[in-house]
Write a protein that holds these residues in place. Structure first.
Motif, PDB file in Angstrom:
ATOM      1  N   UNK A   1      24.409 -58.624  48.596  1.00 50.46           N
ATOM      2  CA  UNK A   1      25.892 -59.012  49.324  1.00 50.46           C
ATOM      3  C   UNK A   1      26.009 -60.439  49.372  1.00 50.46           C
ATOM      4  N   UNK A   2      26.887 -60.984  49.014  1.00 51.79           N
ATOM      5  CA  UNK A   2      27.019 -62.550  49.075  1.00 51.79           C
ATOM      6  C   UNK A   2      28.345 -62.801  49.829  1.00 51.79           C
ATOM      7  N   UNK A   3      28.165 -63.259  51.065  1.00 50.76           N
ATOM      8  CA  UNK A   3      29.494 -63.568  51.840  1.00 50.76           C
ATOM      9  C   UNK A   3      29.750 -65.006  51.660  1.00 50.76           C
ATOM     10  N   UNK A   4      31.143 -65.579  51.396  1.00 51.58           N
ATOM     11  CA  UNK A   4      31.446 -66.905  51.303  1.00 51.58           C
ATOM     12  C   UNK A   4      32.542 -67.552  52.046  1.00 51.58           C
ATOM     13  N   UNK A   5      32.537 -68.032  53.304  1.00 47.64           N
ATOM     14  CA  UNK A   5      33.548 -68.730  53.960  1.00 47.64           C
ATOM     15  C   UNK A   5      34.270 -67.498  54.690  1.00 47.64           C
ATOM     16  N   UNK A   6      33.600 -66.588  55.343  1.00 48.62           N
ATOM     17  CA  UNK A   6      34.053 -65.343  55.601  1.00 48.62           C
ATOM     18  C   UNK A   6      34.279 -65.217  57.142  1.00 48.62           C
ATOM     19  N   UNK A   7      35.331 -64.951  58.048  1.00 50.66           N
ATOM     20  CA  UNK A   7      35.317 -64.695  59.246  1.00 50.66           C
ATOM     21  C   UNK A   7      34.643 -63.646  59.710  1.00 50.66           C
TER      22      UNK A   7
ATOM     23  N   UNK B   1      28.920 -71.478  53.355  1.00 52.82           N
ATOM     24  CA  UNK B   1      29.697 -71.823  54.127  1.00 52.82           C
ATOM     25  C   UNK B   1      30.036 -73.452  53.462  1.00 52.82           C
ATOM     26  N   UNK B   2      31.256 -73.762  53.786  1.00 46.26           N
ATOM     27  CA  UNK B   2      31.430 -75.338  53.552  1.00 46.26           C
ATOM     28  C   UNK B   2      31.608 -76.015  54.672  1.00 46.26           C
TER      29      UNK B   2
ATOM     30  N   UNK C   1      30.518 -69.056  61.306  1.00 40.81           N
ATOM     31  CA  UNK C   1      31.227 -67.699  61.346  1.00 40.81           C
ATOM     32  C   UNK C   1      30.839 -66.931  60.459  1.00 40.81           C
ATOM     33  N   UNK C   2      30.363 -67.300  59.123  1.00 40.30           N
ATOM     34  CA  UNK C   2      29.802 -66.540  57.949  1.00 40.30           C
ATOM     35  C   UNK C   2      28.381 -66.446  58.323  1.00 40.30           C
TER      36      UNK C   2
END
Length: 425
Positions: A202-208, A345-346, A356-357
């Protein structure tokens, strides 16, 4: 009545927009001697600006017809392989002698936050040479008749689970921005049920995941307003004659106005430069057209999904507090044990702040250490997390390597991580 007035204004401007478009072609036609003069180009530029600022931008196409695998070019065919009232699952099927059947299967869950899935065209394009790619193509809520029922946060999670079941064993899921919360919830629900088709990674990118960390302007707005305020001020009924007539929605044009206002000076400068390039006729405007044709194409969200997301993610912070519910049962991130986790994250993200991510790494306590990784990309904002040159050069290769390392079809023993200049950890 605001949505109705918006539609009425769009309809009223239609004849003026059509006239401006015809006149622009006349002024820009190379057979017209006037088109070669500064005044002629200024007239053509002014007319194009008027037409572009008053039009409604339709859903763009992915337009990915081919990709390169190694030194060979293979054709790509876009096909709908799974469909529900609010979403189609698109498959970018690669064909040709170089197409590799053993590449990892990746499900990209696109944001359902106002823009179409085509906003992730660059994401798909970067992954296609190395993976068998699928993407969620969310449907504009105003195009879904009331007879199809509602669509809320629980339905979103169910859709993700259904798609993972459809795709089968050893599927990897990537959530870009907003879907990070429901995708993590879907993985937790599947793991708690000992579902053999839970994703391999599971890859989470720039998520809240946890918006209490480094809150941005978006997060602060949600904290300053009550849920009732959002319900009273941004929820509207779809006007006639749209297929979703009378469906309560959060209109895409409101979401777009919020996006634009966050960086209004940047957009004004971009349009000023676009106008000057048109007058100079230097061939530069095409990049502007391509970007804003995509950026200004927006879709409506169902009211129930939007309000639940605002409440659970931005006001109550239900997931990091362990209070998120799905179908009346608590979602437990600690149940995730077999799904590898990559968070991206960026550094300059002004939508989902730094940390946050990464919070997903904290709340998913039972994922083994060798199955987790976090990456912070320097010098990129929110858009750069999933698109652009740095994404292609720095982020996409890391995703592919992580996915391959944690494929269940080729399980390997844990590899000790070596910290440069240090020791194995």
């Amino acid at each position: 009545m605001f949505y109705q007035l918006y539609e009425l204004n769009h309809a009223a401007m239609a004849p003026f927009r059509a006239a401006a478009d015809i006149m622009r072609f006349a002024y820009a036609n190379p057979l017209n001697p006037f088109s070669h003069t500064p005044l002629g180009r200024t007239m053509a530029a002014s007319l194009e600006m008027f037409e572009r600022t008053t039009r409604r931008y339709g859903k763009p196409e992915f337009g990915l017809k081919q990709t390169a695998i190694g030194d060979q070019t293979v054709f790509v065919r876009e096909e709908i392989v799974w469909s529900r009232p609010f979403c189609n699952l698109l498959h970018f099927a690669r064909s040709g002698p170089a197409a590799r059947g053993n590449d990892p299967r990746i499900l990209i869950v696109a944001p359902m936050s106002g823009h179409y899935a085509t906003l992730l065209r660059g994401t798909v394009e970067a992954l296609l040479p190395s993976a068998d790619v699928y993407i969620t193509d969310w449907i504009d809520a105003r195009m879904v008749p009331m007879t199809e029922g509602s669509f809320d946060f629980d339905d979103y999670v169910d859709y993700v689970i259904e798609m993972l079941h459809f795709l089968g064993h050893d599927t990897h899921v990537i959530a870009v921005c907003q879907p990070s919360v429901p995708v993590l919830a879907a993985a937790a629900v599947m793991e708690e049920a000992n579902d053999p088709l839970s994703p391999s990674s599971m890859t989470l990118m720039g998520g809240p995941i946890d918006t209490r960390i480094d809150p941005t302007a978006v997060n602060k707005l949600a904290q300053e307003r009550s849920l009732q305020w959002f319900s009273d001020n941004v929820i509207m009924n779809v006007p006639w004659p749209q297929p979703g007539f009378m469906r309560p929605v959060y209109p895409g044009f409101l979401q777009l106005s919020g996006f634009m206002s966050m960086n209004l000076d940047r957009h004004l400068v971009a349009h000023k430069e676009f106008f000057m390039h048109l007058v100079k006729n230097d061939g530069e405007p095409e990049k502007h057209r391509d970007f804003y044709d995509e950026y200004l194409a927006v879709m409506d969200l169902t009211a129930e999904f939007y309000l639940q997301t605002v409440e659970q993610v931005f006001i109550k912070h239900s997931l990091p507090k362990g209070e998120l519910m799905h179908r009346g049962k608590r979602v437990d991130p600690a149940a995730i044990r077999k799904v590898a986790l990559l968070t991206v994250e960026g550094e300059n993200d002004d939508i989902s702040g730094v940390g946050q991510t990464k919070a997903a790494q904290t709340i998913c306590v039972n994922i083994p250490e060798h199955m987790r990784m976090h990456y912070l990309q320097p010098d990129v904002g929110h858009y750069g997390v999933f698109n652009g040159s740095r994404f292609r050069r720095e982020i996409a290769p890391r995703i592919i390597n992580f996915v391959r390392e944690h494929s269940r079809s080729a399980v390997k023993p844990p590899v000790p991580r070596v910290i440069k200049g240090g020791r194995s950890a």
